[in-house]
Design an enzyme around this catalytic site. Structure first.
Site, PDB file in Angstrom:
ATOM      1  N   LYS A 269      -7.327   3.712  -5.047  1.00 50.43           N
ATOM      2  CA  LYS A 269      -6.602   2.443  -4.942  1.00 50.43           C
ATOM      3  C   LYS A 269      -7.398   1.516  -4.028  1.00 50.43           C
ATOM      4  O   LYS A 269      -7.622   1.828  -2.864  1.00 50.43           O
ATOM      5  CB  LYS A 269      -5.194   2.667  -4.364  1.00 50.43           C
ATOM      6  CG  LYS A 269      -4.478   1.374  -3.948  1.00 50.43           C
ATOM      7  CD  LYS A 269      -3.069   1.628  -3.386  1.00 50.43           C
ATOM      8  CE  LYS A 269      -2.466   0.356  -2.789  1.00 50.43           C
ATOM      9  NZ  LYS A 269      -1.121   0.562  -2.212  1.00 50.43           N
ATOM     10  N   ASP A 274      -2.971  -6.305   1.009  1.00 53.55           N
ATOM     11  CA  ASP A 274      -1.660  -6.203   0.370  1.00 53.55           C
ATOM     12  C   ASP A 274      -0.634  -7.033   1.140  1.00 53.55           C
ATOM     13  O   ASP A 274      -0.069  -6.571   2.129  1.00 53.55           O
ATOM     14  CB  ASP A 274      -1.232  -4.727   0.308  1.00 53.55           C
ATOM     15  CG  ASP A 274       0.119  -4.550  -0.380  1.00 53.55           C
ATOM     16  OD1 ASP A 274       0.592  -5.512  -1.018  1.00 53.55           O
ATOM     17  OD2 ASP A 274       0.677  -3.429  -0.287  1.00 53.55           O
ATOM     18  N   LYS A 281       5.680  -8.981   2.321  1.00 55.09           N
ATOM     19  CA  LYS A 281       5.927  -8.061   3.431  1.00 55.09           C
ATOM     20  C   LYS A 281       6.309  -8.852   4.676  1.00 55.09           C
ATOM     21  O   LYS A 281       5.919 -10.012   4.813  1.00 55.09           O
ATOM     22  CB  LYS A 281       4.649  -7.271   3.748  1.00 55.09           C
ATOM     23  CG  LYS A 281       4.293  -6.194   2.762  1.00 55.09           C
ATOM     24  CD  LYS A 281       3.066  -5.424   3.233  1.00 55.09           C
ATOM     25  CE  LYS A 281       2.681  -4.338   2.245  1.00 55.09           C
ATOM     26  NZ  LYS A 281       3.680  -3.257   2.135  1.00 55.09           N
ATOM     27  N   ASP A 292      -5.511  -1.209   2.952  1.00 53.32           N
ATOM     28  CA  ASP A 292      -4.885  -0.733   1.715  1.00 53.32           C
ATOM     29  C   ASP A 292      -5.908  -0.381   0.631  1.00 53.32           C
ATOM     30  O   ASP A 292      -5.540  -0.081  -0.500  1.00 53.32           O
ATOM     31  CB  ASP A 292      -3.881  -1.779   1.207  1.00 53.32           C
ATOM     32  CG  ASP A 292      -2.717  -1.148   0.456  1.00 53.32           C
ATOM     33  OD1 ASP A 292      -2.493   0.068   0.634  1.00 53.32           O
ATOM     34  OD2 ASP A 292      -2.048  -1.865  -0.310  1.00 53.32           O
ATOM     35  N   ASP A 351       5.465  -5.537  -4.368  1.00 51.91           N
ATOM     36  CA  ASP A 351       4.831  -4.787  -3.281  1.00 51.91           C
ATOM     37  C   ASP A 351       4.543  -3.337  -3.692  1.00 51.91           C
ATOM     38  O   ASP A 351       3.857  -2.611  -2.972  1.00 51.91           O
ATOM     39  CB  ASP A 351       5.729  -4.829  -2.036  1.00 51.91           C
ATOM     40  CG  ASP A 351       4.981  -4.447  -0.770  1.00 51.91           C
ATOM     41  OD1 ASP A 351       3.731  -4.355  -0.818  1.00 51.91           O
ATOM     42  OD2 ASP A 351       5.648  -4.241   0.266  1.00 51.91           O
ATOM     43  N   GLU A 353       2.443  -2.276  -5.761  1.00 46.71           N
ATOM     44  CA  GLU A 353       1.323  -2.706  -6.609  1.00 46.71           C
ATOM     45  C   GLU A 353       0.276  -1.616  -6.806  1.00 46.71           C
ATOM     46  O   GLU A 353      -0.474  -1.643  -7.783  1.00 46.71           O
ATOM     47  CB  GLU A 353       0.672  -3.951  -5.993  1.00 46.71           C
ATOM     48  CG  GLU A 353      -0.384  -3.686  -4.897  1.00 46.71           C
ATOM     49  CD  GLU A 353       0.178  -3.014  -3.649  1.00 46.71           C
ATOM     50  OE1 GLU A 353       1.412  -3.071  -3.444  1.00 46.71           O
ATOM     51  OE2 GLU A 353      -0.602  -2.398  -2.894  1.00 46.71           O
ATOM     52  N   ARG A 355       0.498   1.541  -7.626  1.00 49.90           N
ATOM     53  CA  ARG A 355       0.687   2.297  -8.865  1.00 49.90           C
ATOM     54  C   ARG A 355       0.329   1.461 -10.084  1.00 49.90           C
ATOM     55  O   ARG A 355      -0.084   1.986 -11.114  1.00 49.90           O
ATOM     56  CB  ARG A 355       2.139   2.818  -8.932  1.00 49.90           C
ATOM     57  CG  ARG A 355       3.184   1.739  -8.965  1.00 49.90           C
ATOM     58  CD  ARG A 355       4.569   2.232  -8.546  1.00 49.90           C
ATOM     59  NE  ARG A 355       4.703   2.345  -7.088  1.00 49.90           N
ATOM     60  CZ  ARG A 355       5.819   2.767  -6.475  1.00 49.90           C
ATOM     61  NH1 ARG A 355       6.888   3.123  -7.184  1.00 49.90           N
ATOM     62  NH2 ARG A 355       5.862   2.820  -5.166  1.00 49.90           N
TER      63      ARG A 355
HETATM   64  N1  BES Z   1       0.305  -0.362   0.691  1.00 50.29           N
HETATM   65  C1  BES Z   1       1.688  -0.098   0.730  1.00 50.29           C
HETATM   66  C2  BES Z   1       2.015   1.274   1.343  1.00 50.29           C
HETATM   67  C3  BES Z   1       1.681   1.432   2.792  1.00 50.29           C
HETATM   68  C4  BES Z   1       2.628   1.212   3.765  1.00 50.29           C
HETATM   69  C5  BES Z   1       0.444   1.875   3.172  1.00 50.29           C
HETATM   70  C6  BES Z   1       2.321   1.391   5.097  1.00 50.29           C
HETATM   71  C7  BES Z   1       0.125   2.064   4.504  1.00 50.29           C
HETATM   72  C8  BES Z   1       1.074   1.825   5.464  1.00 50.29           C
HETATM   73  C9  BES Z   1       2.256  -0.112  -0.683  1.00 50.29           C
HETATM   74  O1  BES Z   1       1.647  -0.988  -1.556  1.00 50.29           O
HETATM   75  C10 BES Z   1       3.667  -0.544  -0.557  1.00 50.29           C
HETATM   76  O2  BES Z   1       3.901  -1.655  -0.173  1.00 50.29           O
HETATM   77  N2  BES Z   1       4.585   0.354  -0.896  1.00 50.29           N
HETATM   78  C11 BES Z   1       5.972   0.053  -0.805  1.00 50.29           C
HETATM   79  C12 BES Z   1       6.625   0.576  -2.051  1.00 50.29           C
HETATM   80  C13 BES Z   1       8.045   0.104  -2.219  1.00 50.29           C
HETATM   81  C14 BES Z   1       8.056  -1.386  -2.478  1.00 50.29           C
HETATM   82  C15 BES Z   1       8.651   0.849  -3.374  1.00 50.29           C
HETATM   83  C16 BES Z   1       6.519   0.750   0.438  1.00 50.29           C
HETATM   84  O3  BES Z   1       6.049   1.846   0.760  1.00 50.29           O
HETATM   85  O4  BES Z   1       7.363   0.180   1.088  1.00 50.29           O
HETATM   86 ZN    ZN Z   2      -0.315  -1.417  -1.188  1.00 55.17          ZN
HETATM   87 MN    MN Z   3       2.409  -2.944  -1.440  1.00 52.56          MN
END
Ligand code: BES
Ligand code: ZN
Ligand code: MN
Length: 497
Positions: A269, A274, A281, A292, A351, A353, A355
């Site tokens: 990824k 992000d 966010k 990210d 967010d 993204e 996947r």
């Molecule tokens: N890049 C983030 C996940 C992340 C969070 C990585 C904290 C490192 C530290 C990912 O893209 C994300 O935002 N995931 C969301 C998914 C949710 C919207 C289902 C999350 O984990 O909140």
């Molecule tokens: Zn992300």
């Molecule tokens: Mn995200």
């Protein structure tokens, strides 16, 4: 970036050599023997006294620095604990302590003495490899965007001599492996630490091209947005839609095996920043979303290490690079996109993204008829809730692959822990307007993310590493280089080494 070099020497008698820093691993409760005892006598018993006075306990991970004489200017004692309790964890702690001291020493050159260690040749060479990796880890300094670089280490050279139990060739091999892994790890850290205004998807593709130019067995190709559109990668492309930076699909092919050998595939990824997109966010710590692309950078570091180790296998490394931004062109919650697999996706949260870029890259990698596929992604905050910063989450549709990654993590001190992707979780992804939605119902967030990916990986053996908690830390803030050690160890295993 300057880093110390490691050299193997035929012989070196610690009672005779000249060095600015002699590094001595010392086991608890063992009497000093042979040349080391001689050296101690020459130093008027300084080592014995440090032990007797309790200044040096020889506990694993402990260390003490002694001033020597004109011949041996400094002695760095490294605690190894007792011989009976010595294990992989000890060698890691010991190597980390060595790294810390050597990165801080004023000495420009050091010699590591391996004599009289109560270890098997295998354990000694594993320790040597770990030491080389950890010293490089500790000597890495981020300087790229500082006008005045600070904390640069003085160390430029470390030598290690062969001993009866470990021939020159074996010393050299262990050092080379440790250096290859250390360099891979530091390359990964550097890409992660670079700010997102430098490290864009285009920057990553240039890094790949540069790597390809350096190595004859590595060929690199980049798929631009036009090509991806032709391939039907509507899911991947939807992520970068709000950004001015074009998305890139980076493909690195390493041919170390026979031409017809099916490759091992790594898919990273590579979200270079992000913001969350329209599902923006919160502002606090948002800067950390430059990390990210930790999955992508680990593919770079692993591919580089595999090339330098000259592993006799074929490996394909794929990076799905995009920037997730809000804008008038950005994807909106509720939008439906069609992935390369033909499956449609309702994007309920922009967010989620990672996947979305991975699913198309995972479909694409099917072309290579890979033996096994491992994707690496900073995919969910939820994995940090489950495993903290100790273990990477391992999800897999194949037990043998999951076990290989678990074992590789143990051996390389870069551990993972297996998580489920049971059918029962899949229903959280049901959507009324598409074949699936891109978020679950709110529980087991890292599992539903993996379940989403599982719908695109049914044709091959696959594992997914969620490295959101392990690839970078908030304090001290920076990329860790994980899970490069685990991945390299896994591939070495597959290469029969
Ligand atoms: N890049 C983030 C996940 C992340 C969070 C990585 C904290 C490192 C530290 C990912 O893209 C994300 O935002 N995931 C969301 C998914 C949710 C919207 C289902 C999350 O984990 O909140
Ligand atoms: Zn992300
Ligand atoms: Mn995200």
């Amino acid at each position: 970036m300057s880093q110390p070099s490691f050299t193997a020497r035929k012989t070196a008698n610690v009672a005779q050599i000249t060095t600015s820093c002699l590094v001595l691993p010392i086991f608890k409760g063992l009497k000093l023997k042979g040349d080391i005892a001689k050296l101690d006598t020459q130093m008027s018993g300084a080592i014995t006294r440090a032990i007797e006075l309790g200044d040096f306990t020889a506990e694993v991970g402990s260390s003490a620095s002694l001033l020597g004489n004109d011949r041996v200017q400094r002695i760095l004692l490294l605690g190894c604990g007792t011989a009976k309790e010595f294990d992989l964890r000890s060698s890691k702690k010991l190597a980390q302590a060595a790294g810390k001291s050597l990165a801080a020493t004023k000495a420009r050159e050091a010699h590591l003495a391996l004599e009289s260690l109560p270890l098997t040749p295998e354990d000694t060479s594993h320790l040597l490899e770990t030491l080389a990796t950890e010293v490089l880890w500790a000597c890495y300094v981020y300087t790229e965007t500082l006008s005045k670089p600070k904390n640069l280490p003085n160390l430029t050279k470390v030598s290690v001599a062969a001993i009866p139990e470990l021939t020159l060739g074996k010393v050299r091999k262990a050092l080379n492996a440790g250096v290859a892994i250390g360099e891979g790890v530091n390359f990964t850290r550097q890409l992660g630490n670079l700010p997102a205004n430098i490290c864009t998807p285009t920057y990553l593709s240039k890094q790949a091209r540069a790597l390809g130019r350096k190595h004859a067995k590595l060929s690199v190709s980049i798929l631009d947005e036009k090509k991806m559109r032709e391939l039907g990668m509507g899911s991947l492309l939807s992520v970068g839609h709000g950004s001015d930076e074009p998305s890139q699909l980076i493909v690195m092919e390493y041919k170390g095996g026979k031409a017809k050998d099916a490759p091992y595939a790594l898919v990273g990824k590579g979200i270079t920043f992000d913001t969350g997109g329209i599902s923006l966010k919160p502002g606090g710590k948002m800067d950390e979303m430059k990390f990210d692309m930790g999955g992508a950078s680990s593919v770079f570091g692993t591919v580089q290490a595999v090339v330098n180790l000259d592993l006799p296998i074929n490996v394909v490394g794929i990076v799905a690079a995009a920037e997730n931004m809000p804008s008038g062109r950005a994807t909106k919650p509720g939008d439906v996109v069609t992935s390369m697999s033909g499956q449609t996706i309702e994007i309920l949260n922009t967010d989620a993204e990672g996947r979305l870029v991975l699913c198309d890259a995972l479909t694409y990698v099917g072309r290579y008829k890979p033996k096994e596929v491992v994707d690496i992604a900073t995919l969910t905050g939820a994995i940090i809730v489950s495993l903290g910063h100790e273990a990477s989450g391992i999800f897999a549709n194949d037990d043998d692959l999951a076990n290989a990654l678990l074992a590789a993590g143990q051996r390389s001190h870069d551990r993972g822990w297996r998580m489920p992707i049971w059918q029962e979780y899949q229903k959280q992804l049901d959507s009324r307007f598409a074949d699936m939605q891109n978020i679950g119902a709110g529980t087991a967030g890292s599992v539903t993310a993996a379940c989403f990916l599982a719908r695109f990986t049914e044709k091959y053996k696959w594992a997914h590493l969620d490295v959101a908690g392990t690839s970078f830390l908030s304090s001290p803030k920076g990329a860790t280089g994980r899970p490069v050690p685990m991945l390299v160890e896994y591939l070495r295993g597959r290469a029969g080494q």
